[in-house]
Design a protein around this motif. Sequence first.
Motif, short mmCIF file in Angstrom:
data_model
loop_
_atom_site.label_atom_id
_atom_site.label_comp_id
_atom_site.label_asym_id
_atom_site.label_seq_id
_atom_site.Cartn_x
_atom_site.Cartn_y
_atom_site.Cartn_z
N ALA A 66 12.06 -7.09 -3.41
CA ALA A 66 11.46 -5.97 -2.67
C ALA A 66 11.42 -6.35 -1.20
N GLU A 67 11.57 -5.35 -0.35
CA GLU A 67 11.52 -5.58 1.09
C GLU A 67 10.10 -5.78 1.60
N ASN A 68 9.13 -5.24 0.86
CA ASN A 68 7.74 -5.35 1.28
C ASN A 68 6.83 -5.23 0.06
N ARG A 69 5.56 -5.50 0.25
CA ARG A 69 4.60 -5.48 -0.85
C ARG A 69 4.34 -4.07 -1.35
N GLN A 70 4.51 -3.08 -0.49
CA GLN A 70 4.32 -1.70 -0.92
C GLN A 70 5.36 -1.31 -1.97
N GLN A 71 6.58 -1.83 -1.84
CA GLN A 71 7.60 -1.57 -2.86
C GLN A 71 7.22 -2.19 -4.20
N VAL A 72 6.61 -3.37 -4.15
CA VAL A 72 6.15 -4.01 -5.39
C VAL A 72 5.11 -3.13 -6.07
N ASP A 73 4.14 -2.66 -5.29
CA ASP A 73 3.09 -1.79 -5.82
C ASP A 73 3.69 -0.51 -6.39
N ALA A 74 4.62 0.10 -5.65
CA ALA A 74 5.24 1.35 -6.09
C ALA A 74 6.05 1.15 -7.37
N PHE A 75 6.76 0.03 -7.46
CA PHE A 75 7.50 -0.29 -8.69
C PHE A 75 6.56 -0.35 -9.87
N HIS A 76 5.45 -1.06 -9.72
CA HIS A 76 4.52 -1.24 -10.84
C HIS A 76 4.00 0.13 -11.32
N ARG A 77 3.59 0.98 -10.39
CA ARG A 77 3.11 2.32 -10.75
C ARG A 77 4.21 3.12 -11.45
N ALA A 78 5.42 3.11 -10.87
CA ALA A 78 6.53 3.88 -11.41
C ALA A 78 6.93 3.36 -12.79
N ALA A 79 6.96 2.05 -12.96
CA ALA A 79 7.35 1.47 -14.25
C ALA A 79 6.35 1.81 -15.34
N LEU A 80 5.07 1.77 -15.03
CA LEU A 80 4.05 2.14 -16.02
C LEU A 80 4.15 3.62 -16.36
N ALA A 81 4.39 4.46 -15.35
CA ALA A 81 4.53 5.90 -15.58
C ALA A 81 5.78 6.20 -16.41
#
Length: 122
Positions: A66-81
């Motif tokens: 990930a380029e930044n920590r926000q992408q990590v957070d967004a991935f986690h939300r998207a993957a769970l969804a």
Amino acid sequence: MFDHVVFGVSDYEASKTFFLKALEPLGLEVVNEGKLGIELSSDGKVSLCLFPTEEKPARLHLAFVAENRQQVDAFHRAALAAGGSDHGAPGLRPHYHANYYAAFVIGPDGHNIEVVCHKPEG
């Protein structure tokens, strides 16, 4: 670091949907799809390829940058969804190194999918 990663999945449509939604925050999209499966990429150079199979492969651990920590957070939300199971909420993993910020989910076939940012916050 790699050119491409290819692995079989037991439920092609479920896995395709999962990876497209979970990795959308990283910019991955369909590059090619045909009878051999699907190829995903964000830069046209490195790709992730999935193909349908009835074989029972060993579980994989795939880590995406990930380029930044926000992408990590967004991935986690998207993957769970998208139906993934939590395997490690976004956060620092200082036992790897001081700026290792990652999240982990288990995908449809039991694979451990990680997204990591090695950069300091900000």
